[in-house]
Write a protein that holds these residues in place. Structure first.
Motif, PDB file in Angstrom:
ATOM      1  N   VAL A 124       0.767  -1.132   0.046  1.00 28.28           N
ATOM      2  CA  VAL A 124      -0.036  -0.027   0.248  1.00 28.28           C
ATOM      3  C   VAL A 124       1.025   1.341  -0.034  1.00 28.28           C
ATOM      4  CG1 VAL A 124      -1.686   1.206   1.340  1.00 28.28           C
ATOM      5  CG2 VAL A 124      -1.877  -1.311   1.287  1.00 28.28           C
ATOM      6  N   LEU A 125       0.659   2.054  -0.869  1.00 29.95           N
ATOM      7  CA  LEU A 125       1.262   3.531  -1.006  1.00 29.95           C
ATOM      8  C   LEU A 125       0.517   4.479  -0.162  1.00 29.95           C
ATOM      9  CD1 LEU A 125       3.330   5.723  -1.834  1.00 29.95           C
ATOM     10  CD2 LEU A 125       1.972   5.890  -3.933  1.00 29.95           C
ATOM     11  N   LEU A 126       0.871   5.003   0.936  1.00 29.35           N
ATOM     12  CA  LEU A 126       0.243   5.891   1.734  1.00 29.35           C
ATOM     13  C   LEU A 126       0.689   7.252   1.422  1.00 29.35           C
ATOM     14  CD1 LEU A 126      -1.950   6.599   3.863  1.00 29.35           C
ATOM     15  CD2 LEU A 126      -0.133   6.006   5.697  1.00 29.35           C
ATOM     16  N   ALA A 127      -0.198   8.243   0.958  1.00 33.14           N
ATOM     17  CA  ALA A 127       0.225   9.747   0.848  1.00 33.14           C
ATOM     18  C   ALA A 127      -0.591  10.457   1.780  1.00 33.14           C
ATOM     19  CB  ALA A 127      -0.024   9.922  -0.570  1.00 33.14           C
ATOM     20  N   GLU A 128      -0.115  10.906   2.658  1.00 31.98           N
ATOM     21  CA  GLU A 128      -0.828  11.792   3.798  1.00 31.98           C
ATOM     22  C   GLU A 128       0.222  12.887   4.154  1.00 31.98           C
ATOM     23  OE1 GLU A 128      -2.741  13.622   6.130  1.00 31.98           O
ATOM     24  OE2 GLU A 128      -3.819  11.901   5.654  1.00 31.98           O
ATOM     25  N   SER A 129      -0.293  14.053   3.940  1.00 27.09           N
ATOM     26  CA  SER A 129       0.663  15.292   4.538  1.00 27.09           C
ATOM     27  C   SER A 129       0.896  15.476   5.867  1.00 27.09           C
ATOM     28  CB  SER A 129       0.026  16.534   3.746  1.00 27.09           C
ATOM     29  OG  SER A 129      -1.281  16.778   4.429  1.00 27.09           O
ATOM     30  N   GLU A 130      -0.134  15.011   6.676  1.00 30.33           N
ATOM     31  CA  GLU A 130       0.059  15.382   8.144  1.00 30.33           C
ATOM     32  C   GLU A 130       0.768  13.932   8.813  1.00 30.33           C
ATOM     33  OE1 GLU A 130      -1.223  17.627  10.564  1.00 30.33           O
ATOM     34  OE2 GLU A 130      -1.612  18.878   8.717  1.00 30.33           O
ATOM     35  N   ALA A 131       1.720  14.565   9.409  1.00 35.83           N
ATOM     36  CA  ALA A 131       2.582  13.278   9.849  1.00 35.83           C
ATOM     37  C   ALA A 131       2.080  12.475  10.792  1.00 35.83           C
ATOM     38  CB  ALA A 131       4.004  13.834  10.515  1.00 35.83           C
ATOM     39  N   ARG A 132       1.324  13.203  11.863  1.00 35.13           N
ATOM     40  CA  ARG A 132       0.637  12.151  12.789  1.00 35.13           C
ATOM     41  C   ARG A 132      -0.338  11.290  12.305  1.00 35.13           C
ATOM     42  NH1 ARG A 132      -3.983  13.595  15.521  1.00 35.13           N
ATOM     43  NH2 ARG A 132      -3.788  15.627  14.789  1.00 35.13           N
ATOM     44  N   HIS A 133      -1.104  11.906  11.070  1.00 31.47           N
ATOM     45  CA  HIS A 133      -2.235  11.116  10.682  1.00 31.47           C
ATOM     46  C   HIS A 133      -1.519   9.820   9.724  1.00 31.47           C
ATOM     47  CE1 HIS A 133      -5.526  13.486  11.788  1.00 31.47           C
ATOM     48  NE2 HIS A 133      -4.969  14.648  11.180  1.00 31.47           N
ATOM     49  N   ARG A 134      -0.352  10.276   9.199  1.00 25.69           N
ATOM     50  CA  ARG A 134       0.272   9.293   8.181  1.00 25.69           C
ATOM     51  C   ARG A 134       0.880   8.031   9.300  1.00 25.69           C
ATOM     52  NH1 ARG A 134       3.411  12.500   6.085  1.00 25.69           N
ATOM     53  NH2 ARG A 134       5.298  12.235   7.227  1.00 25.69           N
ATOM     54  N   THR A 135       1.434   8.488  10.277  1.00 24.68           N
ATOM     55  CA  THR A 135       1.829   7.477  11.113  1.00 24.68           C
ATOM     56  C   THR A 135       0.662   6.543  11.696  1.00 24.68           C
ATOM     57  OG1 THR A 135       3.747   9.036  11.891  1.00 24.68           O
ATOM     58  CG2 THR A 135       3.204   6.977  13.431  1.00 24.68           C
ATOM     59  N   LEU A 170       8.341   3.086  -7.936  1.00 22.77           N
ATOM     60  CA  LEU A 170       9.510   2.442  -8.086  1.00 22.77           C
ATOM     61  C   LEU A 170       9.491   1.084  -7.344  1.00 22.77           C
ATOM     62  CD1 LEU A 170      12.244   4.825  -8.365  1.00 22.77           C
ATOM     63  CD2 LEU A 170      10.947   3.911 -10.240  1.00 22.77           C
ATOM     64  N   HIS A 171       8.801   1.018  -6.223  1.00 26.83           N
ATOM     65  CA  HIS A 171       8.772  -0.025  -5.595  1.00 26.83           C
ATOM     66  C   HIS A 171       7.631  -1.045  -5.885  1.00 26.83           C
ATOM     67  CE1 HIS A 171      11.714   1.205  -2.700  1.00 26.83           C
ATOM     68  NE2 HIS A 171      11.257   2.445  -2.729  1.00 26.83           N
ATOM     69  N   GLY A 172       6.909  -0.783  -6.662  1.00 28.35           N
ATOM     70  CA  GLY A 172       5.476  -1.367  -7.167  1.00 28.35           C
ATOM     71  C   GLY A 172       4.393  -1.112  -5.988  1.00 28.35           C
ATOM     72  N   HIS A 213      -0.862  -5.350   6.148  1.00 26.63           N
ATOM     73  CA  HIS A 213      -0.372  -4.649   4.766  1.00 26.63           C
ATOM     74  C   HIS A 213       1.102  -4.075   4.822  1.00 26.63           C
ATOM     75  CE1 HIS A 213      -4.185  -5.727   3.193  1.00 26.63           C
ATOM     76  NE2 HIS A 213      -4.727  -4.936   4.180  1.00 26.63           N
ATOM     77  N   ASP A 214       1.697  -4.111   3.655  1.00 30.30           N
ATOM     78  CA  ASP A 214       3.298  -3.425   3.811  1.00 30.30           C
ATOM     79  C   ASP A 214       2.883  -2.063   2.988  1.00 30.30           C
ATOM     80  OD1 ASP A 214       5.898  -3.003   3.070  1.00 30.30           O
ATOM     81  OD2 ASP A 214       6.170  -4.583   1.590  1.00 30.30           O
ATOM     82  N   VAL A 215       3.495  -0.987   3.923  1.00 29.10           N
ATOM     83  CA  VAL A 215       3.181  -0.034   3.798  1.00 29.10           C
ATOM     84  C   VAL A 215       4.317   1.181   3.262  1.00 29.10           C
ATOM     85  CG1 VAL A 215       1.938   2.449   4.778  1.00 29.10           C
ATOM     86  CG2 VAL A 215       1.294  -0.060   5.662  1.00 29.10           C
ATOM     87  N   LEU A 216       4.236   1.801   2.329  1.00 31.05           N
ATOM     88  CA  LEU A 216       5.089   2.708   1.707  1.00 31.05           C
ATOM     89  C   LEU A 216       4.612   4.073   2.140  1.00 31.05           C
ATOM     90  CD1 LEU A 216       5.851   1.239  -1.798  1.00 31.05           C
ATOM     91  CD2 LEU A 216       7.375   1.239   0.345  1.00 31.05           C
ATOM     92  N   GLU A 217       5.227   4.693   3.015  1.00 31.38           N
ATOM     93  CA  GLU A 217       4.584   6.345   3.203  1.00 31.38           C
ATOM     94  C   GLU A 217       5.238   7.462   2.421  1.00 31.38           C
ATOM     95  OE1 GLU A 217       5.266   4.763   7.904  1.00 31.38           O
ATOM     96  OE2 GLU A 217       4.748   6.746   7.550  1.00 31.38           O
ATOM     97  N   ALA A 218       4.388   8.500   2.415  1.00 37.35           N
ATOM     98  CA  ALA A 218       4.888   9.606   1.601  1.00 37.35           C
ATOM     99  C   ALA A 218       3.947  10.687   2.207  1.00 37.35           C
ATOM    100  CB  ALA A 218       4.676   9.370  -0.036  1.00 37.35           C
ATOM    101  N   GLY A 219       4.784  11.889   2.192  1.00 36.61           N
ATOM    102  CA  GLY A 219       4.098  13.129   3.037  1.00 36.61           C
ATOM    103  C   GLY A 219       3.854  14.145   1.739  1.00 36.61           C
ATOM    104  N   THR A 220       4.035  13.798   0.519  1.00 34.36           N
ATOM    105  CA  THR A 220       3.799  14.477  -0.505  1.00 34.36           C
ATOM    106  C   THR A 220       3.602  13.830  -1.684  1.00 34.36           C
ATOM    107  OG1 THR A 220       6.102  15.062  -1.369  1.00 34.36           O
ATOM    108  CG2 THR A 220       5.395  16.489   0.210  1.00 34.36           C
TER     109      THR A 220
END
Length: 125
Positions: free
Chosen positions: A13-24, A51-53, A35-42
């Protein structure tokens, strides 16, 4: 940061969430669901993580550098038909292949949205 899956049938899962607290918090919920989570803030970070799929995208509607739906359009140019959950504090909208998730949400709501998005993809395949 990548959170490792706890189950063999995990989605990436690609998780794109700008708020660090909500992302975490959301990343922890997704990991707890196995699930395996790839985090992004932007949006830029999210696009780099492709690139990780990924098997599924969970994104905030209001990212600092791009609207979440515009990000989803960019992602789907690279990964056509990838299922998506768009989290928003405002009203949802119209977008093909998107499951809307109202903020704030709990793990039960997140799980339901992820399952709905993944099932919609499976039935379309």
């Amino acid at each position: 940061q990548v959170r490792k899956p706890r189950r063999a049938q995990a989605l990436r899962v690609l998780l794109a969430e700008s708020e660090a607290r909500h992302r975490t918090t959301t990343a922890t919920m997704l990991a707890d669901l196995g699930h395996d989570v790839l985090e992004a803030g932007t949006a830029a970070e999210a696009l780099a993580r492709l690139l990780h799929g990924v098997d599924l995208v969970v994104c905030d509607r209001g990212l600092p550098d791009m609207d979440g739906l515009a990000l989803l359009d960019q992602i789907r140019k690279r990964l056509p038909g990838v299922p998506a959950v768009v989290a928003t504090g405002s009203a949802g909208g119209e977008a093909e292949g998107v499951v809307w998730l109202s903020k704030p949400f709990d793990e039960t709501s997140l799980r339901a949205a992820v399952l709905h998005a993944a099932a919609a993809r499976a039935s379309a395949a």
